[in-house]
Design a protein around this motif. Structure first.
Motif, PDB file in Angstrom:
ATOM      1  N   TYR A 146     -41.650 -60.688 -36.898  1.00 13.38           N
ATOM      2  CA  TYR A 146     -42.891 -60.033 -36.460  1.00 13.38           C
ATOM      3  C   TYR A 146     -43.998 -60.363 -37.440  1.00 13.38           C
ATOM      4  CZ  TYR A 146     -46.245 -56.518 -35.048  1.00 13.38           C
ATOM      5  OH  TYR A 146     -47.389 -55.888 -34.623  1.00 13.38           O
ATOM      6  N   LEU A 147     -45.134 -60.832 -36.900  1.00 17.06           N
ATOM      7  CA  LEU A 147     -46.257 -61.227 -37.749  1.00 17.06           C
ATOM      8  C   LEU A 147     -47.269 -60.095 -37.868  1.00 17.06           C
ATOM      9  CD1 LEU A 147     -46.906 -64.894 -36.562  1.00 17.06           C
ATOM     10  CD2 LEU A 147     -45.283 -64.017 -38.250  1.00 17.06           C
ATOM     11  N   SER A 148     -47.368 -59.550 -39.058  1.00 16.12           N
ATOM     12  CA  SER A 148     -48.396 -58.572 -39.389  1.00 16.12           C
ATOM     13  C   SER A 148     -49.370 -59.261 -40.349  1.00 16.12           C
ATOM     14  CB  SER A 148     -47.754 -57.332 -40.022  1.00 16.12           C
ATOM     15  OG  SER A 148     -48.704 -56.315 -40.240  1.00 16.12           O
ATOM     16  N   ASP A 149     -50.189 -58.511 -41.037  1.00 17.47           N
ATOM     17  CA  ASP A 149     -51.070 -59.136 -42.031  1.00 17.47           C
ATOM     18  C   ASP A 149     -51.372 -58.156 -43.155  1.00 17.47           C
ATOM     19  OD1 ASP A 149     -53.809 -57.810 -41.579  1.00 17.47           O
ATOM     20  OD2 ASP A 149     -53.367 -58.523 -39.564  1.00 17.47           O
ATOM     21  N   ILE A 150     -52.050 -58.627 -44.174  1.00 21.47           N
ATOM     22  CA  ILE A 150     -52.217 -57.856 -45.408  1.00 21.47           C
ATOM     23  C   ILE A 150     -53.162 -56.667 -45.254  1.00 21.47           C
ATOM     24  CG2 ILE A 150     -51.613 -59.775 -46.906  1.00 21.47           C
ATOM     25  CD1 ILE A 150     -54.590 -60.258 -47.362  1.00 21.47           C
ATOM     26  N   ARG A 151     -53.825 -56.518 -44.108  1.00 21.80           N
ATOM     27  CA  ARG A 151     -54.621 -55.319 -43.890  1.00 21.80           C
ATOM     28  C   ARG A 151     -53.749 -54.068 -43.893  1.00 21.80           C
ATOM     29  NH1 ARG A 151     -57.788 -56.924 -38.515  1.00 21.80           N
ATOM     30  NH2 ARG A 151     -55.732 -57.820 -38.116  1.00 21.80           N
ATOM     31  N   ALA A 152     -52.435 -54.252 -43.726  1.00 21.05           N
ATOM     32  CA  ALA A 152     -51.514 -53.121 -43.752  1.00 21.05           C
ATOM     33  C   ALA A 152     -51.567 -52.389 -45.092  1.00 21.05           C
ATOM     34  CB  ALA A 152     -50.089 -53.592 -43.473  1.00 21.05           C
ATOM     35  N   TYR A 153     -51.892 -53.108 -46.176  1.00 17.88           N
ATOM     36  CA  TYR A 153     -51.938 -52.487 -47.503  1.00 17.88           C
ATOM     37  C   TYR A 153     -53.239 -51.724 -47.748  1.00 17.88           C
ATOM     38  CZ  TYR A 153     -47.912 -55.447 -48.548  1.00 17.88           C
ATOM     39  OH  TYR A 153     -46.671 -56.052 -48.534  1.00 17.88           O
ATOM     40  N   GLY A 154     -54.249 -52.022 -46.960  1.00 17.02           N
ATOM     41  CA  GLY A 154     -55.539 -51.400 -47.198  1.00 17.02           C
ATOM     42  C   GLY A 154     -56.290 -52.100 -48.322  1.00 17.02           C
ATOM     43  N   ILE A 155     -57.563 -51.799 -48.432  1.00 19.14           N
ATOM     44  CA  ILE A 155     -58.416 -52.413 -49.453  1.00 19.14           C
ATOM     45  C   ILE A 155     -59.002 -51.294 -50.305  1.00 19.14           C
ATOM     46  CG2 ILE A 155     -60.453 -53.845 -49.876  1.00 19.14           C
ATOM     47  CD1 ILE A 155     -60.007 -54.981 -47.037  1.00 19.14           C
ATOM     48  N   GLY A 156     -58.749 -51.326 -51.593  1.00 14.91           N
ATOM     49  CA  GLY A 156     -59.282 -50.276 -52.459  1.00 14.91           C
ATOM     50  C   GLY A 156     -58.942 -50.532 -53.914  1.00 14.91           C
ATOM     51  N   LYS A 157     -59.567 -49.768 -54.796  1.00 16.83           N
ATOM     52  CA  LYS A 157     -59.401 -49.977 -56.231  1.00 16.83           C
ATOM     53  C   LYS A 157     -58.020 -49.583 -56.727  1.00 16.83           C
ATOM     54  CE  LYS A 157     -61.587 -45.518 -57.298  1.00 16.83           C
ATOM     55  NZ  LYS A 157     -62.720 -44.872 -58.021  1.00 16.83           N
ATOM     56  N   SER A 158     -57.261 -48.821 -55.923  1.00 22.08           N
ATOM     57  CA  SER A 158     -55.928 -48.401 -56.362  1.00 22.08           C
ATOM     58  C   SER A 158     -54.887 -49.505 -56.203  1.00 22.08           C
ATOM     59  CB  SER A 158     -55.474 -47.159 -55.585  1.00 22.08           C
ATOM     60  OG  SER A 158     -55.397 -47.452 -54.198  1.00 22.08           O
ATOM     61  N   PRO A 223     -57.444 -63.488 -36.249  1.00 22.99           N
ATOM     62  CA  PRO A 223     -58.468 -62.461 -36.055  1.00 22.99           C
ATOM     63  C   PRO A 223     -58.911 -61.785 -37.344  1.00 22.99           C
ATOM     64  CG  PRO A 223     -56.788 -62.287 -34.359  1.00 22.99           C
ATOM     65  CD  PRO A 223     -56.292 -63.297 -35.345  1.00 22.99           C
ATOM     66  N   VAL A 224     -58.023 -61.690 -38.337  1.00 22.15           N
ATOM     67  CA  VAL A 224     -58.402 -61.023 -39.582  1.00 22.15           C
ATOM     68  C   VAL A 224     -59.515 -61.781 -40.305  1.00 22.15           C
ATOM     69  CG1 VAL A 224     -56.632 -62.187 -40.971  1.00 22.15           C
ATOM     70  CG2 VAL A 224     -57.515 -59.978 -41.696  1.00 22.15           C
ATOM     71  N   VAL A 225     -59.604 -63.094 -40.094  1.00 25.68           N
ATOM     72  CA  VAL A 225     -60.663 -63.875 -40.723  1.00 25.68           C
ATOM     73  C   VAL A 225     -62.032 -63.422 -40.214  1.00 25.68           C
ATOM     74  CG1 VAL A 225     -61.648 -66.188 -40.972  1.00 25.68           C
ATOM     75  CG2 VAL A 225     -59.187 -65.871 -41.127  1.00 25.68           C
ATOM     76  N   ASP A 226     -62.138 -63.263 -38.895  1.00 21.52           N
ATOM     77  CA  ASP A 226     -63.413 -62.830 -38.328  1.00 21.52           C
ATOM     78  C   ASP A 226     -63.810 -61.441 -38.825  1.00 21.52           C
ATOM     79  OD1 ASP A 226     -63.726 -65.155 -36.872  1.00 21.52           O
ATOM     80  OD2 ASP A 226     -62.644 -64.376 -35.136  1.00 21.52           O
ATOM     81  N   GLU A 227     -62.798 -60.601 -39.027  1.00 15.12           N
ATOM     82  CA  GLU A 227     -63.107 -59.222 -39.413  1.00 15.12           C
ATOM     83  C   GLU A 227     -63.482 -59.082 -40.882  1.00 15.12           C
ATOM     84  OE1 GLU A 227     -61.167 -54.749 -39.448  1.00 15.12           O
ATOM     85  OE2 GLU A 227     -60.184 -56.356 -38.330  1.00 15.12           O
ATOM     86  N   LEU A 228     -62.802 -59.831 -41.757  1.00 16.34           N
ATOM     87  CA  LEU A 228     -62.990 -59.620 -43.184  1.00 16.34           C
ATOM     88  C   LEU A 228     -63.740 -60.726 -43.910  1.00 16.34           C
ATOM     89  CD1 LEU A 228     -59.542 -58.124 -44.299  1.00 16.34           C
ATOM     90  CD2 LEU A 228     -61.639 -56.921 -43.677  1.00 16.34           C
ATOM     91  N   PHE A 229     -63.491 -61.972 -43.534  1.00 19.63           N
ATOM     92  CA  PHE A 229     -64.018 -63.065 -44.349  1.00 19.63           C
ATOM     93  C   PHE A 229     -65.544 -63.160 -44.319  1.00 19.63           C
ATOM     94  CE2 PHE A 229     -65.479 -67.490 -44.602  1.00 19.63           C
ATOM     95  CZ  PHE A 229     -65.155 -67.751 -45.923  1.00 19.63           C
ATOM     96  N   TYR A 230     -66.119 -63.232 -43.121  1.00 16.89           N
ATOM     97  CA  TYR A 230     -67.563 -63.430 -43.030  1.00 16.89           C
ATOM     98  C   TYR A 230     -68.362 -62.294 -43.667  1.00 16.89           C
ATOM     99  CZ  TYR A 230     -66.192 -67.104 -39.773  1.00 16.89           C
ATOM    100  OH  TYR A 230     -65.615 -68.208 -39.210  1.00 16.89           O
ATOM    101  N   GLU A 305     -66.248 -53.692 -49.162  1.00 14.83           N
ATOM    102  CA  GLU A 305     -65.071 -53.162 -49.840  1.00 14.83           C
ATOM    103  C   GLU A 305     -64.189 -54.287 -50.364  1.00 14.83           C
ATOM    104  OE1 GLU A 305     -63.007 -49.717 -51.148  1.00 14.83           O
ATOM    105  OE2 GLU A 305     -64.990 -50.034 -50.278  1.00 14.83           O
ATOM    106  N   LEU A 306     -64.013 -55.353 -49.561  1.00 16.14           N
ATOM    107  CA  LEU A 306     -63.213 -56.486 -49.989  1.00 16.14           C
ATOM    108  C   LEU A 306     -63.864 -57.193 -51.170  1.00 16.14           C
ATOM    109  CD1 LEU A 306     -60.723 -58.232 -49.462  1.00 16.14           C
ATOM    110  CD2 LEU A 306     -62.105 -59.611 -47.912  1.00 16.14           C
TER     111      LEU A 306
END
Length: 346
Positions: A146-158, A223-230, A305-306
């Motif tokens: 099953y292909l998930s992605d690193i957004r599962a970890y969340g983005i934050g200083k912790s 899809p994660v590229v469109d959401e986070l990279f740009y 945030e990223l």
């Protein structure tokens, strides 16, 4: 399917790709066709296949609401932009139907493209995951990837640097459905699974969840590229920060290695090293100036945030257990991304 194809198919175990019409799903089929001539392939999707594959059974689950035969005089009406909304509808599959398909095709392994699905309704696609997992257990499938992605970890200083598979999933509210869609792991990685009627050992199936970095290839991206990279590039122009990429060729190889090794558990998949935002801007400043500005206005919070708290993950667990070496570093994958995807008009 012709009688010859049916006879040929009977000699093979089969690998199924759920979401085969997505960008990566189509590439996965081509990779398996080239690398696993001992397997029959099964394409499962809501849309037509993107490219022809020789050894394949293709299942497209849709239903014609109107039925019957259309006359030539009806074609102008059917070809109007909204006509297909009237004459075609999606149908939710039952577990029985899913199981029958997997048993009929003698499916041994399933690749579910998960959050890499780039179709019109990704949330509905991901909600269907649990039914496919249940059907796979009943059908006696040995391996699910099953292909998930690193957004599962969340983005934050912790978040530590790097984030490992032991880190707790802490996604942003808009990404919780991505983690919910990840299948439950069998022992020793998860709690025992209740007995399934008609199945000798419901815990025998191996499940591997691959949490990937931004995956890119020649002319396409996840899809994660469109959401986070740009938006990240837009928000981070005044501050240099690291970004990780994964080439889709390496992702296809990683999926194959997971099946070959019968891995179970959660694995981070990312190209070696990282590339700085400043380097990417230097590769294609003009293109990013127009694209990231729009993305920044639409989704500035995620990008900001990223940029403040880079999400850097480690892939040592996968490299050790799969004896795997990435062919593309993050820098090389980023160069492919800049020279193909970003240079395309859009």
């Amino acid at each position: 399917m012709t009688p010859t194809e049916t006879a040929a198919q009977a000699r093979f175990k089969a690998m199924a790709v759920v979401g085969a019409s997505s960008g990566f799903g189509a590439r996965m089929l081509l990779h398996l066709e080239a690398e696993r001539p001992d397997y029959w392939l099964v394409a499962i999707a809501d849309r037509p296949m993107r490219w022809p594959v020789e050894r394949v059974s293709s299942y497209r689950f849709a239903q014609n609401r109107a039925g019957g035969t259309f006359a030539l005089a009806d074609l102008p009406h059917l070809m109007r932009s909204q006509a297909w909304d009237l004459f075609s509808e999606r149908r939710e599959l039952t577990i029985t139907e899913m199981t029958n398909v997997l048993q009929l095709e003698n499916v041994d392994s399933i690749v579910h493209v998960g959050s890499h699905y780039d179709g019109p309704d990704p949330e509905a696609f991901l909600e269907r995951t649990s039914r496919w997992i249940d059907a796979a257990r009943i059908a006696g499938v040995r391996q699910v990837v099953y292909l998930s992605d690193i957004r599962a970890y969340g983005i934050g200083k912790s978040n530590p640097i790097p984030v490992t598979e032991r880190s707790r999933a802490n996604p942003a509210p808009q990404h919780r459905y991505l983690v919910t869609a990840e299948p439950a792991l069998p022992p020793p990685d998860g709690p025992p699974i209740p007995p399934v009627p008609g199945v000798e050992d419901a815990n025998a199936m191996r499940i591997a969840i691959l949490r990937t970095a931004m995956s890119v290839g020649s002319g396409s991206s996840s899809p994660v590229v469109d959401e986070l990279f740009y938006p990240a590039i837009s928000a981070g122009r005044k501050r240099e920060f690291p970004i990780q990429f994964l080439h889709q060729h390496d992702l296809a190889r990683a999926v194959e290695a997971t099946i070959n090794r019968r891995l179970s558990g959660i694995f981070n998949i990312v190209g070696d090293g990282a590339i700085s935002s400043k380097e990417i801007l230097g590769m294609c400043e003009d293109t990013l100036a127009s694209r990231s500005g729009l993305a920044g206005r639409l989704r500035r919070s995620a990008g900001a945030e990223l940029a403040k708290h880079p999400l850097i993950v480690g892939a040592n667990k996968f490299k050790q257990q799969a004896q795997f070496k990435f062919k593309y570093s993050s820098v090389r994958a980023a160069r492919v991304f800049c020279h193909t995807v970003l240079m395309e008009p859009g």
